[in-house]
Design a protein around this motif. Structure first.
Motif, mmCIF file in Angstrom:
data_model
loop_
_atom_site.group_PDB
_atom_site.id
_atom_site.type_symbol
_atom_site.label_atom_id
_atom_site.label_comp_id
_atom_site.label_asym_id
_atom_site.label_seq_id
_atom_site.Cartn_x
_atom_site.Cartn_y
_atom_site.Cartn_z
ATOM 1 N N GLY A 183 -0.975 48.159 -12.903
ATOM 2 C CA GLY A 183 -1.729 49.338 -13.305
ATOM 3 C C GLY A 183 -1.578 50.559 -12.425
ATOM 4 N N GLY A 186 -0.734 54.432 -13.893
ATOM 5 C CA GLY A 186 -0.004 54.110 -15.106
ATOM 6 C C GLY A 186 1.396 54.668 -15.224
ATOM 7 N N ALA A 189 4.328 51.974 -15.267
ATOM 8 C CA ALA A 189 4.200 51.163 -16.476
ATOM 9 C C ALA A 189 4.707 51.930 -17.687
ATOM 10 C CB ALA A 189 2.747 50.748 -16.685
ATOM 11 N N TYR A 193 7.702 50.688 -20.083
ATOM 12 C CA TYR A 193 7.476 50.505 -21.517
ATOM 13 C C TYR A 193 8.430 51.361 -22.345
ATOM 14 C CZ TYR A 193 3.067 48.073 -20.413
ATOM 15 O OH TYR A 193 2.124 47.190 -19.957
ATOM 16 N N MET A 208 -0.397 44.942 -19.478
ATOM 17 C CA MET A 208 -0.849 45.680 -18.298
ATOM 18 C C MET A 208 -1.818 44.814 -17.507
ATOM 19 S SD MET A 208 -0.830 48.507 -16.591
ATOM 20 C CE MET A 208 -0.116 49.636 -17.785
ATOM 21 N N GLU A 210 -4.341 44.683 -14.034
ATOM 22 C CA GLU A 210 -5.045 45.486 -13.027
ATOM 23 C C GLU A 210 -6.058 44.636 -12.261
ATOM 24 O OE1 GLU A 210 -6.101 49.746 -14.649
ATOM 25 O OE2 GLU A 210 -6.468 48.234 -16.188
ATOM 26 N N LEU A 253 0.911 54.680 -22.881
ATOM 27 C CA LEU A 253 0.356 53.343 -22.692
ATOM 28 C C LEU A 253 -0.484 52.924 -23.891
ATOM 29 C CD1 LEU A 253 -0.667 53.591 -18.939
ATOM 30 C CD2 LEU A 253 1.454 52.724 -19.923
ATOM 31 N N GLY A 257 1.331 49.829 -25.195
ATOM 32 C CA GLY A 257 0.700 48.677 -24.553
ATOM 33 C C GLY A 257 0.071 47.744 -25.578
ATOM 34 N N PHE A 260 -4.193 44.422 -22.220
ATOM 35 C CA PHE A 260 -4.702 44.964 -20.962
ATOM 36 C C PHE A 260 -5.594 43.902 -20.325
ATOM 37 C CE2 PHE A 260 -3.480 48.489 -23.526
ATOM 38 C CZ PHE A 260 -3.069 49.493 -22.667
#
Length: 353
Positions: A183, A186, A189, A193, A208, A210, A253, A257, A260
């Motif tokens: 995380g 962001g 990431a 992605y 993701m 975190e 994201l 994503g 999460f």
């Protein structure tokens, strides 16, 4: 037994040597060289090479330039390294939770380090304001204007080198079923992605991970809009201790994503130890802020509900990004053991048929 078909790990623990040992050593130095080349060309009409910047040829110009950033450690060390290599001044802002070891590592590259009494966002605000007042260059991947400003765009472009390296080494990228990223705000990431989105015919699940106490991306996904973490930010994952998502990357994201997850620090320590052990595979030095993906894989192996929720099964091919090594050796040794012991075992296992 992980109950998956294949686990691929992008190892950044020795990027530009074990002292830097982080993907962030790509972004800041590249951006420093770019802005200094622009400055020299503006004044002289000549565009220098990076090799020339490493000499004293244009030092009368570059030494008047100051770069700065707020950091949890890796970005600041990368920027200080770049400033030393290319001959400009560097000021780094750290917040109250940054370890003394990470502060000293930045100072070894000649940067001025200023500690702010507050969280990461307070150090960002101070760095941006000082840069504005002093005509310094704020070198960060965080963008507040959809990457219209050149410096964050330059940092992110350099990060894509690491993503492209990973994609090039995957035998068949369309067989990948899951990609795990850590995380923070962001930015990396989003780069990961986007890299897979461009290359894959069928997009894998993009997961993701975190810390529980720094879960701004999880909260943003839960609320459907950028939402700050309400956690304490007290986590061993120093590079992820951010209150808010980068405004410009949230749209990426949210779009790409699929999952999460927030996890406790204890999972992270277990993952670091498992990677260092190797279990018959290549042992890996993985820092606290990059062990989240492996932590989830380990827990999923023992938890059928988590495995089912993530769609992990015997056919799954998973990519993890180990974005840092032992960036604070004292902390790594306390949690896992001496990093050199892990590095020393790597050639032995590599030579096994």
């Amino acid at each position: 037994m992980l109950w998956i078909a294949k686990l691929l790990y992008k190892d950044e623990s020795q990027r530009f040597g074990r002292e830097l040992g982080s993907f962030k050593a790509l972004g800041a130095p590249y951006t420093v060289s770019s802005l200094l080349r622009d400055e020299v060309e503006r004044i002289t009409g000549e565009r220098p090479t990076t090799a020339e910047l490493r000499t004293v040829k244009y030092r009368r110009i570059t030494e008047r330039v100051t770069v700065c950033v707020a950091t949890d450690g890796n970005q600041g060390r990368g920027l200080a390294y770049g400033a030393r290599e290319f001959g400009c001044r560097c000021v780094i802002y750290i917040h109250g939770h940054v370890s003394p070891g990470r502060k000293e590592a930045i100072e070894r590259y000649g940067a001025i380090v200023i500690r702010i009494d507050g969280e990461y966002e307070a150090s960002v605000a101070r760095a941006r304001e000082d840069a504005r007042m002093n005509s310094w260059h704020f070198v960060s991947s965080t963008s507040w204007d959809e990457f219209k400003s050149p410096l964050p765009r330059c940092v992110m472009n350099a990060y894509m080198v690491m993503v492209e390296e990973a994609l090039a080494q995957i035998p068949d990228v369309d067989q990948i079923t899951h990609v795990f990223a850590q995380g923070g705000v962001g930015s990396i990431a989003a780069a990961i992605y986007l890299g897979f989105q461009r290359r894959c015919k069928t997009l894998p699940r993009l997961v993701m991970v975190e810390p529980v106490e720094a879960d701004c991306l999880y909260q943003s996904a839960a609320h459907g809009t950028p939402t700050p973490s309400s956690g304490s930010l007290r986590t061993i994952c120093a590079g992820l201790a951010c209150r808010e998502v980068s405004p410009a990357v949230w749209s990426i994201l949210e779009w790409l994503g699929s999952d999460f997850i927030r996890i406790p620090d204890s999972w992270v320590v277990d993952a670091m130890k498992a990677l260092a052990d190797g279990g018959g595979d290549l042992p890996v030095v993985c820092g606290e802020s990059s062990a989240g993906g492996m932590a989830v894989i380990l827990k999923a192996a023992a938890d059928s509900d988590l495995r089912r929720a993530l769609g992990l099964d015997a056919a799954s091919q998973v990519v993890l990004f180990g974005l840092e090594g032992a960036t604070d050796p004292a902390i790594y040794e306390r949690l896992v053991g001496a990093k050199h012991a892990v590095f020393d075992r790597q050639p032995i296992i590599r030579n096994v048929p």
